[in-house]
Each structure stands twice: as structure tokens, then as C-alpha cells.
Design a protein around this motif. Structure first.
Motif, short mmCIF file in Angstrom:
data_model
loop_
_atom_site.label_atom_id
_atom_site.label_comp_id
_atom_site.label_asym_id
_atom_site.label_seq_id
_atom_site.Cartn_x
_atom_site.Cartn_y
_atom_site.Cartn_z
N SER A 1 0.98 -1.27 0.07
CA SER A 1 0.07 0.07 -0.03
C SER A 1 0.81 1.28 0.05
N LEU A 2 1.92 1.30 0.74
CA LEU A 2 2.87 2.55 0.66
C LEU A 2 3.75 2.57 -0.63
N SER A 3 3.63 1.61 -1.52
CA SER A 3 4.60 1.79 -2.75
C SER A 3 3.63 1.84 -3.94
N VAL A 4 2.22 1.83 -3.83
CA VAL A 4 1.43 1.35 -5.22
C VAL A 4 1.20 2.88 -5.76
N THR A 5 1.25 3.82 -5.15
CA THR A 5 1.18 5.24 -5.88
C THR A 5 2.51 5.40 -6.71
N LYS A 6 3.53 4.92 -6.34
CA LYS A 6 4.92 5.27 -6.99
C LYS A 6 4.96 4.21 -8.13
N LEU A 7 4.26 2.93 -7.75
CA LEU A 7 4.34 1.78 -8.80
C LEU A 7 3.37 2.55 -10.08
N MET A 8 2.40 3.23 -9.59
CA MET A 8 1.44 3.79 -10.82
C MET A 8 2.04 4.83 -11.38
N LYS A 9 2.99 5.61 -10.85
CA LYS A 9 3.59 6.73 -11.79
C LYS A 9 4.61 6.22 -12.48
N TRP A 10 5.33 4.96 -12.20
CA TRP A 10 6.27 4.29 -12.87
C TRP A 10 5.86 3.51 -14.19
N PHE A 11 4.77 2.77 -13.84
CA PHE A 11 4.27 1.82 -14.92
C PHE A 11 3.02 2.06 -15.58
N GLY A 12 1.96 3.10 -14.81
CA GLY A 12 0.63 3.36 -15.33
C GLY A 12 -0.30 2.68 -14.27
N THR A 13 -1.35 3.38 -14.14
CA THR A 13 -2.43 2.90 -13.25
C THR A 13 -2.89 1.36 -13.91
N LYS A 14 -3.06 1.37 -15.03
CA LYS A 14 -3.73 0.08 -15.52
C LYS A 14 -2.98 -0.91 -15.61
N ALA A 15 -1.77 -0.99 -15.76
CA ALA A 15 -0.64 -2.11 -15.66
C ALA A 15 -0.57 -2.68 -14.08
#
Length: 601
Positions: free
Chosen positions: A459-473
Motif C-alpha cells: 500500500s505504501l508503494s502502490v502510488t509510486k508504481l502507478m507513476k512508474w508503470f501506469g495505473t492500468k498495468a
């Protein structure tokens, strides 16, 4: 799209803590709140880490209770004679009630006029229900015996087999021999245990909403993202420790012997922790009573929603306010007398730049009242059936996600006890099958502890992952990983698989805990529910953010209801608890397919 993006960026800029207008609006409210009969100035100031901890402690308490429930309710019901089919169906009672009652409780919370506040009374009522559930679930069998249950004696069953072993009739022996405890042997115990389960499940799910709202009410806008992160962290920590408590063999300890076994010990410890955490939260800050908020505008929280709402009115005075305030501050810094005069006027809630014509204020107040009016049950149900395509697909995706996740949560320890450890929940006490089942349930608790821990970290890293790979991915990959993990564990049920692939459940839960609500917030922030030829299509239907969040959240109730009606017959048909994981796999892949049609703004 450019205009929408510009509006969003202006809203972000205006809601920034560095904006001088926001600083003085908060300072004005803080000073005014301090002058009341009770000091409410804490609502308009930043909170310390310790205060954040106290406000979020209730999240940890709820997850402690939820961990005990999901770990042991299914084994307890099986041990008092409820078969898999009916045990599964009992899990449908709570969501059936919650789907209709939760919106009403939210409306009551918004309208509550008690001096104690709006959120804490609801939190207290639901916490009392959780406390009753924590007592009824582990002690339902003992209370049933006191009320007159016949019970079941394995010694009598063994004597029956011995006395009939020599009569020469194997068919009669098979037909007449007791096959284990049945629900008819524990009528009152079944009723009390199911009542405790419904209280515990419904109140634990529902209590999170007023707990989050109380946290947000007490925080200034720029602290709210930090507050929600803290809330998620404490929820994950509570789940991690709660499931770990269930994984300990308490019967080999002095406290376990004193309490009477594993289950009573776990629930007693959880009850003590729950009461302590509840008291820590509800005694943190006093709430401003609703009658004061209604008659005094300066006691209303300066929420980010209210600030953005001012921008959406396209009122040029807003930008005049910002520029004039900054100019006044710059000029006053060179003139101490003028600065002193300005501070006095701000403390009294007045600024020349903030003055507006009375007619404009009346229109805005009327608009505020319309937009902030609590959602009725009729409007709530209507908005479910009449939704834009983007909301329908997001709700469908979230429904499949919750169905896959609920299947794991409610039946996982039973799966580990039967499929991995080859135990039997209705075997005679202290027999090899019974001991294996109890060991499997405890081991399953360790797997679920890993699930809760991985959820909090993800949960702490999901927003960063969304910035890196996109929300859909990020959204779809979380579902696919969960589906693969459950499929492998179902085909090869092993101890190491229980620990390793429980992380996939944590990632899925972290995904559905964050991504859908981020998407809904984006739909409303950018007023974008549909895109055609690269341009936003205006939405004719008036929708509220609170209603759409409630719709997405309520998918958990529908999911649990559907799963509770389908898992029992599926296990009976396949003759294995591995069917639980196969169903989770199918549902997660269906969720991934539905997620491909979600609108990603």
C-alpha cells in the motif's frame, strides 16, 4: 482535457499549505474555535505523530478483531456440527444486512447532533457490537451447553461402535453409528455463534467508515493523505499481529492452560487489545457538535473539497483573494502598525479581500447545502442502477476482486487444515486428524499474517508504481499475480506455498484498497466519466463523490453474499477445499478482464 487539467492543477495549488490564503483561513478558524465554551482549535492545526497514532489506533483494533474472526469462525462452526454448505451460507448474513444498513448509518452519522460529536457515537455503538461478537464467537458452545444443548460425546460414540461391533450386521452399524457432531446437538451454540459472527463481521466492516471520517475531520487538508497512509499502516500492522496471535500454540503455555485452549486465549487477548485501542482513539480529540457547525461558519472544517468547490464556481474573486492577500502581506511587512491591524482583522474572521456581495454568498451557501446534503437510501440505490459506463465497469471489476479476495480470507485456514495438513474438523479431540487440523489452522494464521504484512508494505508503494508503470498495468498485474498464486497453491498445497503465495493476497488487497478510490477521485476531480475521440464527454447525471465511493466500497458486501452462497456447494461437488483456491483464481482472472475496460484518467 486541457481545461480540466488546468482546473485540477489550480486546485492542488490552492489547497497547498504554503498558500497564504489557506494559512490565514485556518488561523482565523483556529483562533475562533479556541474562544468557544469548549476548545476546538485542534481541528484547524497540524497534528503531531503521536496524535496521528492515537487517531489511527482504532484501525489496528478493527483489524485485530477481523483477524480473529476470519481465522477461527469457520473452524468453530465446523466443530459444532455445521457442514461446509451451511457454514458458507452463514457468511452471507452480514453483507446482506450491511448493504442496506451501512448507508443509513452514514446518514445518521452526518446528522447526529449529540454534544459528543457525530463520528464517535457511531464508532462506539459499532465497537460495542464488535465486543459482543468477540465474546459470543469463542464461548458460544459453552453458553449453549448452559442453555440446554445436548452436546456430543465422542466417548459415547466409541462405546456405541464397540457394543454393536459383534452383532454381525455391518450395514446396520454403518447406518446407525454416529458420524460426528451435528447442528442438532448444539442448537443454542450454533445460534449464539452465528449471532456473534454477524455482529463481529458487520460491525468490523462498517466501523472503518466512521473511523476514517473521524480521522479526516480532525486533520487539516494537507495532512489528510498522510493520515490515510497512517490509517492503512496501522490496519496492516493490526492484521499482521492479529493473525500471528492465532498462529501461536497457546495450549503449551501457562496463559493458554488458564484460558482453556487456543481459541479462548486468542479472543481474550484480541478483546483486551481492542478495548485499549478504542479508548485511545475516542479520547484523542473532542468533535465540534453539529449544531455549532450549522450556525457558525468559522467552525466548519476547511476541507480540500470545499476549497476545490470554490474554484469550480469560476468566480474571479477567488483569484483576486489570493493575489490581494499576498499583496497585503507584502505591504504590511514593511509597516508594523499595518501588520498589527491586519492580524486583528484576520483573528476576527475578516479580511477586505474575503468580503463578497451578500447575494453571491447566499447563492454559494445554497449550493453548499445542496452539495453537502447527506445521501438518502433511495438516492444511493438509484445511483447504483443508473451509472455511467466507466463507473459500472469499475464497480464490476471491484466486485470480482472482492469475490476473489473474500474467498481467500474466509476459508483459507480451513483449506490449510484439511488440504495441506490432512486434518478433520469433526474428528475426535486429541486424535491425529483433529490435532493435524488444529495445527493447520494455526499455520494458516501465519500465512494470513504474511498476507496482512505484504498488504501494508504494498500500500505504501502502490502510488509510486502507478507513476512508474501506469495505473492500468499496476491494477491488472495485481489481479493476475493473485490468480497465479492461488492456482499454484491449489494444485500443489504445500506449507511453503501457504507462506509464499499469501503475499499475492496481500498485493491484491493493497490494490483494491487504493486504486479504485484513486480512479473515482480522478473521475470527479476532472469531471471525466467518459472520453470520446480524445475529449471528455460531459456527464448529464449529477453524481456525488461520497456516493460513488460508497458504491465502490459496498461491492465487498455483494461479493461476500455471492461467495457465501456458492462456496459450500462447490466444495461439496468437488469434494476438496482446494475448490476455494480454484474459485479465487477464476474470479481474479475475470477481474483482470473487466479491468481492461475501465476508464483510466
Amino acid at each position: 482535457m486541457v481545461g480540466v487539467t488546468a482546473d485540477a492543477s489550480k486546485a492542488d495549488q490552492l489547497s497547498s499549505a504554503k498558500n497564504p490564503m489557506i494559512k490565514y483561513m485556518l488561523k482565523t478558524r483556529e483562533n475562533h474555535a479556541r474562544e468557544q465554551e469548549q476548545d476546538y482549535s485542534h481541528v484547524f492545526r497540524r497534528k503531531t505523530r503521536f496524535e496521528m497514532f492515537r487517531l489511527s489506533a482504532i484501525a489496528m483494533a478493527i483489524e485485530f478483531a477481523y483477524a480473529a474472526e476470519t481465522s477461527f469462525v469457520s473452524p468453530i462452526l465446523l466443530q459444532i456440527g455445521v457442514d461446509h454448505k451451511h457454514m458458507s451460507m452463514t457468511w452471507g448474513l452480514s453483507p446482506l444486512i450491511g448493504f442496506f444498513v451501512s448507508p443509513l448509518l452514514g446518514s445518521i452519522s452526518d446528522r447526529c447532533k449529540l454534544k459528543w460529536g457525530r463520528r464517535r457515537p457511531i464508532i462506539s455503538i459499532l465497537s460495542f457490537g464488535i465486543l459482543c461478537g468477540l465474546i459470543l464467537v469463542p464461548y458460544g458452545k459453552d453458553l449453549g451447553l448452559l442453555l440446554g444443548d445436548a452436546g456430543y460425546s465422542y466417548a459415547d460414540a466409541a462405546a456405541f461402535n464397540i457394543s454393536h461391533a459383534g452383532d454381525g450386521s455391518v450395514a446396520a452399524l454403518v447406518a446407525e453409528a454416529p458420524s460426528g457432531p451435528s447442528a442438532s446437538d448444539f442448537k443454542f451454540a450454533v445460534i449464539l455463534t452465528i449471532l456473534g459472527m454477524v455482529l463481529l463481521d458487520f460491525d468490523a466492516d462498517t466501523c472503518q467508515t466512521p473511523a476514517r471520517t473521524y480521522l479526516l475531520d480532525m486533520c487539516v487538508p494537507e495532512e489528510q493523505p498522510k493520515a490515510m497512509t497512517m490509517f492503512a499502516l496501522f490496519a496492516g500492522f493490526g492484521g499482521t499481529i492479529g493473525y500471528a496471535i492465532g498462529g501461536v500454540d497457546w495450549e503449551t503455555t501457562h496463559i493458554g492452560n488458564f484460558m482453556g485452549g487456543n481459541i479462548p486465549t486468542v479472543f481474550t487477548l484480541v478483546t483486551i487489545i481492542f478495548v485499549i485501542c478504542y479508548l485511545i482513539t475516542v479520547t484523542t480529540f473532542r468533535e465540534i457538535p453539529l449544531p455549532l457547525i450549522e450556525k457558525d461558519e468559522l467552525l466548519r472544517p476547511l476541507s480540500e473539497k470545499a476549497i476545490k468547490k470554490e474554484l469550480k464556481k469560476n468566480n474571479n474573486a477567488i483569484y483576486y483573494i489570493q493575489e490581494t492577500t499576498q499583496l497585503e502581506l507584502q505591504m504590511a511587512s514593511d509597516d508594523p502598525k499595518k501588520m498589527e491591524a491586519m492580524q486583528g482583522s484576520y483573528q476576527n474572521g475578516y479580511s477586505p479581500a474575503l468580503e463578497k456581495p451578500k447575494k453571491t454568498q447566499d447563492v454559494e451557501n445554497q449550493s453548499d447545502a445542496e452539495m453537502d446534503a447527506p445521501v438518502s437510501l433511495q438516492a444511493y440505490l438509484k445511483s447504483i442502477f443508473i451509472m455511467p459506463y466507466s463507473m459500472r465497469m469499475l464497480a464490476l471489476t471491484n466486485l470480482f476482486c472482492w469475490m476473489g479476495h473474500v474467498t481467500y480470507c474466509l476459508y483459507f485456514t480451513d483449506f490449510v487444515g484439511e488440504a495441506v495438513f490432512h486434518g478433520d474438523p469433526v474428528a475426535a479431540p486429541n486424535s491425529e486428524a483433529a490435532l493435524n487440523y488444529e495445527a493447520g489452522v494455526r499455520f494458516g494464521c501465519w500465512g494470513m499474517s504474511i498476507y496482512a504484512f505484504s498488504c501494508s508494505i504494498y500500500s505504501l508503494s502502490v502510488t509510486k508504481l502507478m507513476k512508474w508503470f501506469g495505473t492500468k498495468a499496476v491494477y491488472i498485474s495485481g489481479m493476475i499475480y493473485y490468480g497465479i498464486g492461488m492456482l499454484v497453491l491449489g494444485l500443489w498445497p504445500t506449507k511453503w506455498g501457504v507462506l509464499v503465495f499469501s503475499t499475492s493476497a496481500g498485493i491484491l488487497y493493497g490494490t483494491i484498497f487504493t486504486v479504485p478510490f484513486i480512479l473515482v477521485a480522478n473521475y470527479h476531480a476532472k469531471n471525466c466519466f467518459a472520453v470520446k475521440n480524445g475529449e471528455t464527454v460531459p456527464l448529464k447525471q449529477a453524481r456525488g463523490l461520497g456516493t460513488d465511493v460508497a458504491i465502490i466500497s459496498s461491492m465487498v458486501f455483494i461479493a461476500q453474499l455471492i461467495v457465501s452462497l456458492s462456496v459450500g456447494p462447490l466444495i461439496a461437488w468437488m469434494q476438496t477445499t482446494c475448490a476455494v483456491l480454484y474459485l479465487s483464481t477464476f474470479l481474479s482472472f475475470m477481474a483482470a478482464i473487466a479491468a481492461m475496460f475501465v476508464l483510466y484518467v
